[in-house]
Design a protein around this motif. Structure first.
Motif, PDB file in Angstrom:
ATOM      1  N   ILE A 180       4.651 -29.050  38.385  1.00 28.31           N
ATOM      2  CA  ILE A 180       5.707 -28.101  38.742  1.00 28.31           C
ATOM      3  C   ILE A 180       5.206 -27.112  39.777  1.00 28.31           C
ATOM      4  N   ASP A 209      11.419 -24.152  35.180  1.00 22.39           N
ATOM      5  CA  ASP A 209      10.627 -25.197  34.522  1.00 22.39           C
ATOM      6  C   ASP A 209       9.327 -24.635  33.951  1.00 22.39           C
ATOM      7  N   HIS A 265       9.604 -34.808  35.299  1.00 27.00           N
ATOM      8  CA  HIS A 265       8.330 -34.647  36.016  1.00 27.00           C
ATOM      9  C   HIS A 265       7.339 -35.786  35.771  1.00 27.00           C
TER      10      HIS A 265
END
Length: 201
Positions: free
Chosen positions: A47, A79, A130
């Motif tokens: 991230i 996130d 992700h």
């Protein structure tokens, strides 16, 4: 729920609650927990590397936060905040499970927490986006609504307030119509009784 009951059934059938398996189960729990924590830090690094500064503005979807001011943030910060929640929740669970095991000698929490956290991590939006690279659409679209852990026990999600109000209005209307339908009958009964009393005279 099926995973929990299935695991407990297997534990009893295989006799894994015996103290002789305690060290093996502790080792499995430690490996699974370390792997899950490592995944959270790996996702955090992904991230931060992406650093998606796309603006995100939304109302807090958590229950009981209606009327709260709108939240303005970015995809990256959102996130990262979700990762922090996941890590805090994991540490809290580790503390509870360790206390129950070493204080009271419970084995089942160790076995369940060896399986469930990894399963929940795989199903999480963070992992799906992700790690698996899925697009953030449909159920993965931000903001993510926290799941109700008691929904399965109560027969599903909580009722929508507007639906509840509609049901109440329908019931009130039905009661009013039934009372209105029965009210004209009362004067008729009275008039009939008056006519019968006149005939008797």
């Amino acid at each position: 729920m099926a995973v929990i009951f299935g695991t407990m059934h297997i534990v009893k059938r295989a006799g894994l609650e015996d103290p002789e398996y305690a060290m093996l189960i502790r080792s499995a729990y430690a490996v699974a927990t370390a792997l899950m924590i490592a995944f959270t830090f790996y996702m955090k690094s992904l991230i931060q590397k992406k650093n998606d500064t796309t603006a995100l503005e939304y109302d807090d979807p958590a229950p009981g936060n209606q009327g709260a001011p709108r939240i303005e943030t970015t995809i990256c910060r959102y996130d990262l905040a979700e990762i922090a929640k996941l890590q805090k929740s994991s540490l809290f669970t580790i503390g509870i499970v360790a206390f129950m095991h070493f204080k009271f000698g419970y084995i089942q929490p160790l076995i369940l927490q060896t399986l469930l956290p990894m399963l929940n991590l795989y199903k999480s939006q963070l992992f799906q986006i992700h790690i698996l690279g899925k697009p953030a659409i449909d159920s993965l679209k931000r903001p993510w609504i926290p799941e109700n852990p008691f929904a399965a026990l109560t027969g599903g999600a909580a009722a929508n307030p507007s639906e509840v109000a509609a049901i109440e209005n329908d019931s009130d209307g039905a009661a009013a119509s039934s009372s209105a339908a029965s009210s004209p009958g009362a004067p008729a009964a009275k008039s009939k009784s008056k006519k019968e009393s006149r005939k008797d005279k």
